[in-house]
Design a protein around this motif. Structure first.
Motif, mmCIF file in Angstrom:
data_model
loop_
_atom_site.group_PDB
_atom_site.id
_atom_site.type_symbol
_atom_site.label_atom_id
_atom_site.label_comp_id
_atom_site.label_asym_id
_atom_site.label_seq_id
_atom_site.Cartn_x
_atom_site.Cartn_y
_atom_site.Cartn_z
ATOM 1 N N LYS A 46 0.838 -1.205 0.000
ATOM 2 C CA LYS A 46 0.000 0.000 0.000
ATOM 3 C C LYS A 46 0.873 1.254 0.000
ATOM 4 C CE LYS A 46 -3.721 2.618 1.147
ATOM 5 N NZ LYS A 46 -3.390 3.882 0.532
ATOM 6 N N ALA A 47 1.911 1.284 0.816
ATOM 7 C CA ALA A 47 2.797 2.452 0.890
ATOM 8 C C ALA A 47 3.532 2.665 -0.431
ATOM 9 C CB ALA A 47 3.784 2.294 2.042
ATOM 10 N N VAL A 48 3.968 1.586 -1.047
ATOM 11 C CA VAL A 48 4.642 1.686 -2.349
ATOM 12 C C VAL A 48 3.676 2.256 -3.388
ATOM 13 C CG1 VAL A 48 5.718 0.378 -4.219
ATOM 14 C CG2 VAL A 48 6.277 -0.165 -1.836
ATOM 15 N N GLU A 49 2.442 1.764 -3.391
ATOM 16 C CA GLU A 49 1.427 2.276 -4.313
ATOM 17 C C GLU A 49 1.142 3.749 -4.047
ATOM 18 O OE1 GLU A 49 -1.988 -0.234 -3.811
ATOM 19 O OE2 GLU A 49 -0.925 -2.000 -4.564
ATOM 20 N N ASP A 50 1.099 4.131 -2.762
ATOM 21 C CA ASP A 50 0.849 5.529 -2.404
ATOM 22 C C ASP A 50 1.935 6.448 -2.956
ATOM 23 O OD1 ASP A 50 -1.417 4.766 -0.967
ATOM 24 O OD2 ASP A 50 -0.408 4.852 0.980
ATOM 25 N N VAL A 51 3.194 6.067 -2.792
ATOM 26 C CA VAL A 51 4.293 6.901 -3.282
ATOM 27 C C VAL A 51 4.241 7.010 -4.801
ATOM 28 C CG1 VAL A 51 6.805 7.068 -3.511
ATOM 29 C CG2 VAL A 51 5.793 6.536 -1.307
ATOM 30 N N ASP A 52 3.952 5.920 -5.460
ATOM 31 C CA ASP A 52 3.839 5.940 -6.922
ATOM 32 C C ASP A 52 2.716 6.879 -7.365
ATOM 33 O OD1 ASP A 52 4.551 5.060 -9.567
ATOM 34 O OD2 ASP A 52 2.729 3.833 -9.538
#
Length: 97
Positions: free
Chosen positions: A10-16
């Motif tokens: 989720k955090a990786v998707e958020d940064v992207d």
């Protein structure tokens, strides 16, 4: 003591998503925001307890640190720090069980 920092998907998707959204208007500002978020997560290896305990909920293991107008939400358990999500400060934080 060095903590192990891991990122949730989720955090990786958020940064992207943040980089894509900001990058539409300003690629350089998008890069600066992403750099700040990554710098904060690197600092968590040494001092994760410096972040503020979040005001939503009653779990003292969940903290946040600010990167520009974004909250880096993370959990500290034993020797592991899990970056849970990156949320704009104007957005409501919803904690899931």
């Amino acid at each position: 003591m060095a903590y192990r920092v891991i990122w949730s998907s989720k955090a990786v998707e958020d940064v992207d998503a943040i980089a894509t959204y900001i990058g539409r208007d300003s690629p350089s500002y998008a890069a600066a925001v992403v750099r700040q978020i990554i710098d904060i997560t690197r600092q968590l290896e040494q001092c994760p307890l410096e972040g503020q305990i979040i005001t939503e909920g009653d779990d003292s293991t969940i903290r946040d640190k600010l990167a520009y107008t974004y909250r880096v939400i993370y959990r500290v358990e034993d020797e592991t720090v899990t970056v849970a999500s990156i949320v704009h400060t104007k957005r409501l934080l919803v904690l899931s069980e």
